[in-house]
Design a protein around this motif. Structure first.
Motif, PDB file in Angstrom:
ATOM      1  N   ALA A 282      44.678  58.521  38.313  1.00  0.00           N
ATOM      2  CA  ALA A 282      43.981  58.132  39.544  1.00  0.00           C
ATOM      3  C   ALA A 282      44.103  56.639  39.846  1.00  0.00           C
ATOM      4  O   ALA A 282      44.244  56.240  40.999  1.00  0.00           O
ATOM      5  CB  ALA A 282      42.510  58.534  39.471  1.00  0.00           C
ATOM      6  N   PHE A 283      44.082  55.809  38.813  1.00  0.00           N
ATOM      7  CA  PHE A 283      44.193  54.359  38.990  1.00  0.00           C
ATOM      8  C   PHE A 283      45.401  53.815  38.226  1.00  0.00           C
ATOM      9  O   PHE A 283      45.472  52.629  37.935  1.00  0.00           O
ATOM     10  CB  PHE A 283      42.926  53.655  38.493  1.00  0.00           C
ATOM     11  N   TYR A 284      46.333  54.652  37.896  1.00  0.00           N
ATOM     12  CA  TYR A 284      47.493  54.266  37.097  1.00  0.00           C
ATOM     13  C   TYR A 284      48.212  53.062  37.717  1.00  0.00           C
ATOM     14  O   TYR A 284      48.522  53.050  38.899  1.00  0.00           O
ATOM     15  CB  TYR A 284      48.463  55.450  36.997  1.00  0.00           C
ATOM     16  N   ASP A 285      48.435  52.040  36.897  1.00  0.00           N
ATOM     17  CA  ASP A 285      49.214  50.855  37.285  1.00  0.00           C
ATOM     18  C   ASP A 285      48.586  50.060  38.436  1.00  0.00           C
ATOM     19  O   ASP A 285      49.285  49.397  39.192  1.00  0.00           O
ATOM     20  CB  ASP A 285      50.650  51.264  37.631  1.00  0.00           C
ATOM     21  N   CYS A 286      47.267  50.116  38.570  1.00  0.00           N
ATOM     22  CA  CYS A 286      46.557  49.270  39.548  1.00  0.00           C
ATOM     23  C   CYS A 286      46.290  47.934  38.853  1.00  0.00           C
ATOM     24  O   CYS A 286      45.198  47.673  38.354  1.00  0.00           O
ATOM     25  CB  CYS A 286      45.269  49.939  40.010  1.00  0.00           C
ATOM     26  N   ARG A 287      47.283  47.105  38.791  1.00  0.00           N
ATOM     27  CA  ARG A 287      47.309  45.931  37.917  1.00  0.00           C
ATOM     28  C   ARG A 287      46.345  44.811  38.270  1.00  0.00           C
ATOM     29  O   ARG A 287      46.057  43.971  37.421  1.00  0.00           O
ATOM     30  CB  ARG A 287      48.727  45.377  37.852  1.00  0.00           C
TER      31      ARG A 287
END
Length: 130
Positions: A31-36
């Motif tokens: 859901a928030f993968y790679d929201c850096r």
């Protein structure tokens, strides 16, 4: 959002602090993968499950509270959240996937799920061998 499950967050690179809306019962896979650029996430009461890789590669994430009532944390859920120096897992959690806290500094948990520390460098302040 589908059936009260947050499937994929529409992320703007300018956002740093995220509040997941009330009424959500699960945070889906990636859901928030790679929201850096996200630095903090507030998860509401009522969420019972955090999916596989839900917050993986949120490299700036430094603050998150997992509410009591969460029972499942998927594999790699917080993997590579390197600035997350400490995380408290409520005793309501009964299932934690492999590598859920890979490269997280310290995991505080007094429950009985086996396999600790699930990739974390430390469990309850005690350094672990990798």
């Amino acid at each position: 959002v589908r059936n009260h499950i947050l499937c994929k967050y529409r992320y703007s690179r300018k956002e740093k602090d995220i509040t997941i809306p009330k009424g959500i019962t699960a945070i889906g896979e990636k859901a928030f993968y790679d929201c850096r650029n996200i630095t903090s996430i507030e998860i509401p009461n009522g969420v019972t499950s955090i999916g596989d890789s839900a917050f993986e590669l949120c490299m700036q994430l430094s603050s998150i509270d997992i509410p009591n009532g969460v029972t499942n944390i998927g594999k790699d859920a917080f993997s590579d959240c390197g600035l997350l120096s400490s995380i408290d897992i409520p005793n309501s959690v009964t299932s934690i996937g492999k590598g859920a806290f890979w490269r997280v500094g310290n995991v505080n948990y007094s429950g009985s799920v086996s396999g600790a520390p699930w990739g974390a460098r430390a469990l309850n302040g005690v350094e672990q061998e990798e």
